[in-house]
Design a protein around this motif. Structure first.
Motif, mmCIF file in Angstrom:
data_model
loop_
_atom_site.group_PDB
_atom_site.id
_atom_site.type_symbol
_atom_site.label_atom_id
_atom_site.label_comp_id
_atom_site.label_asym_id
_atom_site.label_seq_id
_atom_site.Cartn_x
_atom_site.Cartn_y
_atom_site.Cartn_z
ATOM 1 N N VAL A 322 41.367 36.066 29.846
ATOM 2 C CA VAL A 322 41.809 37.167 30.713
ATOM 3 C C VAL A 322 42.292 36.584 32.049
ATOM 4 O O VAL A 322 43.351 36.949 32.564
ATOM 5 N N GLY A 323 41.511 35.647 32.592
ATOM 6 C CA GLY A 323 41.875 34.997 33.854
ATOM 7 C C GLY A 323 43.220 34.284 33.765
ATOM 8 O O GLY A 323 44.044 34.380 34.679
ATOM 9 N N ARG A 324 43.447 33.587 32.650
ATOM 10 C CA ARG A 324 44.725 32.854 32.509
ATOM 11 C C ARG A 324 45.904 33.824 32.444
ATOM 12 O O ARG A 324 46.937 33.603 33.065
ATOM 13 N N PHE A 325 45.735 34.920 31.688
ATOM 14 C CA PHE A 325 46.827 35.896 31.611
ATOM 15 C C PHE A 325 47.071 36.564 32.972
ATOM 16 O O PHE A 325 48.210 36.791 33.353
ATOM 17 N N LEU A 326 45.972 36.876 33.678
ATOM 18 C CA LEU A 326 46.163 37.449 35.019
ATOM 19 C C LEU A 326 46.875 36.436 35.915
ATOM 20 O O LEU A 326 47.711 36.804 36.739
ATOM 21 N N GLY A 327 46.539 35.164 35.741
ATOM 22 C CA GLY A 327 47.201 34.103 36.502
ATOM 23 C C GLY A 327 48.700 34.075 36.241
ATOM 24 O O GLY A 327 49.504 33.904 37.164
ATOM 25 N N VAL A 328 49.086 34.284 34.976
ATOM 26 C CA VAL A 328 50.514 34.326 34.624
ATOM 27 C C VAL A 328 51.172 35.527 35.315
ATOM 28 O O VAL A 328 52.214 35.407 35.970
ATOM 29 N N GLY A 329 50.522 36.686 35.194
ATOM 30 C CA GLY A 329 51.060 37.900 35.829
ATOM 31 C C GLY A 329 51.200 37.714 37.331
ATOM 32 O O GLY A 329 52.223 38.063 37.930
ATOM 33 N N ILE A 330 50.161 37.137 37.951
ATOM 34 C CA ILE A 330 50.170 36.966 39.409
ATOM 35 C C ILE A 330 51.217 35.934 39.838
ATOM 36 O O ILE A 330 51.888 36.108 40.856
ATOM 37 N N THR A 331 51.392 34.880 39.045
ATOM 38 C CA THR A 331 52.436 33.897 39.369
ATOM 39 C C THR A 331 53.806 34.586 39.363
ATOM 40 O O THR A 331 54.630 34.380 40.268
ATOM 41 N N ASN A 332 54.040 35.436 38.346
ATOM 42 C CA ASN A 332 55.301 36.191 38.303
ATOM 43 C C ASN A 332 55.473 37.048 39.551
ATOM 44 O O ASN A 332 56.558 37.139 40.127
ATOM 45 N N LEU A 333 54.370 37.686 39.968
ATOM 46 C CA LEU A 333 54.439 38.558 41.151
ATOM 47 C C LEU A 333 54.690 37.757 42.425
ATOM 48 O O LEU A 333 55.403 38.204 43.313
ATOM 49 N N ILE A 334 54.078 36.578 42.512
ATOM 50 C CA ILE A 334 54.317 35.727 43.687
ATOM 51 C C ILE A 334 55.800 35.380 43.757
ATOM 52 O O ILE A 334 56.429 35.427 44.814
ATOM 53 N N SER A 349 37.138 42.564 37.837
ATOM 54 C CA SER A 349 37.040 41.522 38.867
ATOM 55 C C SER A 349 35.582 41.161 39.160
ATOM 56 O O SER A 349 35.280 40.115 39.727
ATOM 57 N N LYS A 350 34.644 42.032 38.735
ATOM 58 C CA LYS A 350 33.223 41.734 38.957
ATOM 59 C C LYS A 350 32.766 40.519 38.156
ATOM 60 O O LYS A 350 31.701 39.961 38.414
ATOM 61 N N ALA A 351 33.537 40.128 37.147
ATOM 62 C CA ALA A 351 33.180 38.933 36.363
ATOM 63 C C ALA A 351 33.403 37.667 37.185
ATOM 64 O O ALA A 351 33.158 36.553 36.708
ATOM 65 N N GLY A 352 33.865 37.817 38.422
ATOM 66 C CA GLY A 352 33.942 36.717 39.391
ATOM 67 C C GLY A 352 34.596 35.457 38.870
ATOM 68 O O GLY A 352 35.684 35.498 38.295
ATOM 69 N N ASP A 353 33.905 34.321 39.043
ATOM 70 C CA ASP A 353 34.501 33.024 38.758
ATOM 71 C C ASP A 353 34.910 32.813 37.299
ATOM 72 O O ASP A 353 35.786 32.014 37.020
ATOM 73 N N TYR A 354 34.254 33.519 36.355
ATOM 74 C CA TYR A 354 34.643 33.339 34.945
ATOM 75 C C TYR A 354 36.118 33.691 34.759
ATOM 76 O O TYR A 354 36.807 33.148 33.918
ATOM 77 N N ILE A 355 36.606 34.640 35.571
ATOM 78 C CA ILE A 355 38.015 35.032 35.508
ATOM 79 C C ILE A 355 38.809 34.346 36.623
ATOM 80 O O ILE A 355 39.923 33.857 36.411
ATOM 81 N N PHE A 356 38.175 34.289 37.796
ATOM 82 C CA PHE A 356 38.883 33.843 38.998
ATOM 83 C C PHE A 356 39.308 32.376 38.942
ATOM 84 O O PHE A 356 40.429 32.026 39.333
ATOM 85 N N LYS A 357 38.444 31.488 38.460
ATOM 86 C CA LYS A 357 38.764 30.052 38.417
ATOM 87 C C LYS A 357 39.981 29.764 37.529
ATOM 88 O O LYS A 357 40.927 29.097 37.978
ATOM 89 N N LEU A 359 42.269 31.808 36.640
ATOM 90 C CA LEU A 359 43.417 32.487 37.269
ATOM 91 C C LEU A 359 44.019 31.591 38.370
ATOM 92 O O LEU A 359 45.228 31.333 38.401
ATOM 93 N N GLN A 360 43.128 31.083 39.229
ATOM 94 C CA GLN A 360 43.599 30.226 40.335
ATOM 95 C C GLN A 360 44.267 28.964 39.805
ATOM 96 O O GLN A 360 45.225 28.464 40.382
ATOM 97 N N LYS A 361 43.717 28.447 38.682
ATOM 98 C CA LYS A 361 44.276 27.221 38.124
ATOM 99 C C LYS A 361 45.727 27.447 37.673
ATOM 100 O O LYS A 361 46.596 26.605 37.920
ATOM 101 N N VAL A 362 45.996 28.596 37.034
ATOM 102 C CA VAL A 362 47.364 28.883 36.584
ATOM 103 C C VAL A 362 48.302 28.988 37.794
ATOM 104 O O VAL A 362 49.361 28.355 37.827
ATOM 105 N N VAL A 363 47.881 29.769 38.812
ATOM 106 C CA VAL A 363 48.741 29.933 39.991
ATOM 107 C C VAL A 363 48.945 28.577 40.671
ATOM 108 O O VAL A 363 50.060 28.221 41.068
ATOM 109 N N GLY A 364 47.871 27.793 40.761
ATOM 110 C CA GLY A 364 47.914 26.494 41.436
ATOM 111 C C GLY A 364 48.775 25.459 40.725
ATOM 112 O O GLY A 364 49.169 24.461 41.323
ATOM 113 N N THR A 365 49.070 25.672 39.443
ATOM 114 C CA THR A 365 49.923 24.699 38.747
ATOM 115 C C THR A 365 51.315 25.247 38.456
ATOM 116 O O THR A 365 52.274 24.504 38.362
#
Ligand SMILES: [Zn+2]
Length: 407
Positions: A322-334, A349-357, A359-365
């Motif tokens: 889920v985090g990786r797909f959100l990362g893809v969506g967010i990269t597109n939005l950026i 979003s309450k799942a915190g780092d399990y999703i967030f980490k 997600l950040q990795k996709v945006v960061g690369t």
């Protein structure tokens, strides 16, 4: 001609009044002299407006400031509890109504479940009943409530105050503003719920220092509220921010909108539940099942999160995807909007780092420049109150926002 001139004089007076109020609000405590400087108005003009506002009880005089030679100046601040606002948050499963003060602090809240299959009249009578009970709350003596703000899920026409389409209930072109104004004789503002959340983040949450802000709600569905140049961006047909239907997989599963491979089909709370139930049925062994005592139907995002915290690898992997797909969506939005900051809220979003980490990795690369890779992304700190405080802020922005009145 004469009436036009009177009209523009009145407008100017009210613009200056909002301007002064907004400066006092954003500064917290400020002297008359400083207010005049910041507003670009003459001290006598500010003095007159301040006298009016003091008389109405909207502001108060408080502690003294630092003197630049003579007498110490008296500082002005907003009298937050001088007026009340009612905020209504319409989700897919329940309606919540809150009584707030002029800082959108929630003073009382009531909620009611929405029944699947109900019609528009039934829905409106639930909303009207909740607003009525808020008006009757001890804190409010009726006369001091200045308006009602409604954050409604689905597609909303904020100018007409209508729900254009609420997919969960199938409502179409349903008036909300008119029936509520008729029922209560108070101004009513209606906006999409995620845009209301974005407004709350901009005024009271992590977006206070942002001009271009993106607030993403990941719950049963996925949506975004876009703030561009400090204002809500709605687009030509009211659908700006419908990012749940951003296509991330051309050959993906069918979505509730009829299309295929939307972000909603891979990263929403509904998808997490569907996927886990399906794979357990096919024989997947996971601790998620222990969290619901073997009753598959009770599985939701929260139970998957609990299993992940207890070390269940499968649950962790579901959330990571889920985090990786959100990362893809967010990269597109950026790449499309290049915001200062992105805030993520909602149940998932309450799942915190399990999703967030992940997600950040996709945006960061994957983002296109170093600066874009470092776009600030954070989880909402307003949590569950964001939507309802945002609904109240729809009313507050009429009171404080001189730019809005200018239009
Ligand atoms: Zn879709």
């Amino acid at each position: 001609m004469v009436s036009n001139m009177t009209g523009s004089f009145q407008l100017m007076k009210s613009l200056n009044r909002s301007l002064v109020l907004n400066i006092i609000r954003t500064e917290g405590a400020i002297s008359r002299t400083e207010t005049a400087k910041k507003a670009g108005l003459t001290p006598p003009t500010v003095s007159t407006i301040v006298s009016e506002l003091l008389e109405e009880g909207l502001i108060r005089e408080g502690q003294t400031g630092v003197s630049s030679g003579g007498r110490k100046p008296i500082l002005l601040s907003i009298n937050h509890n001088s007026r009340y606002v009612i905020g209504v948050d319409v989700g897919t499963e329940e309606v919540r109504a809150a009584l707030t003060n002029l800082n959108a602090d929630v003073l009382a809240v009531k909620k009611k479940q929405l029944v699947p299959g109900m019609n528009e009249e039934e829905f409106l009578s639930i909303v009207i009943g909740l607003v009525q009970s808020m008006l009757e709350e001890k804190a409010a003596d009726g006369a001091h409530v200045i308006g009602i703000g409604v954050g409604m899920h689905g597609i909303v026409d904020h100018t007409k105050g209508e729900s254009i389409y609420a997919p969960h209930f199938g409502f179409q072109n349903m008036p909300i503003k008119v029936p509520l104004e008729e029922a209560f004789q108070l101004p009513v503002h209606v906006e999409n719920d995620v845009r209301s959340m974005a407004l709350a983040e901009l005024w009271f949450g992590g977006g206070r220092n942002s001009e271009d802000l993106l607030v993403i709600n990941v719950g049963h569905g996925i949506g975004a509220g876009c703030i561009v140049n400090g204002r809500i961006y709605r687009g030509r047909h009211h659908i700006a921010g419908e990012i749940g239907h951003m296509i991330v997989d051309l050959n993906g599963r069918q979505c509730t909108c009829g299309g295929y491979g939307c972000l909603h089909t891979v990263a929403s709370g509904i998808r997490i539940r569907e996927r886990v139930i399906q794979e357990i049925t096919l024989g997947r062994k996971t601790a998620v099942l222990d969290e619901v005592d073997g009753e598959k139907e009770r599985i939701d995002g929260e139970t998957v999160h609990r299993a992940a915290m207890k070390g269940d690898y499968y649950a962790q992997e579901v959330l990571a995807e889920v985090g990786r797909f959100l990362g893809v969506g967010i990269t597109n939005l950026i790449h499309a909007l290049n915001p200062d900051k992105i805030i993520i809220g909602g149940g998932v979003s309450k799942a915190g780092d399990y999703i967030f980490k992940p997600l950040q990795k996709v945006v960061g690369t994957r983002a296109v420049t170093d600066a874009a890779k470092k776009t600030e992304i954070e989880l909402s700190k307003l949590g569950d109150t964001a939507a309802i405080r945002g609904a109240a802020t729809l009313v507050l922005s009429e009171l404080y926002d001189y730019q809005k009145q200018e239009r």
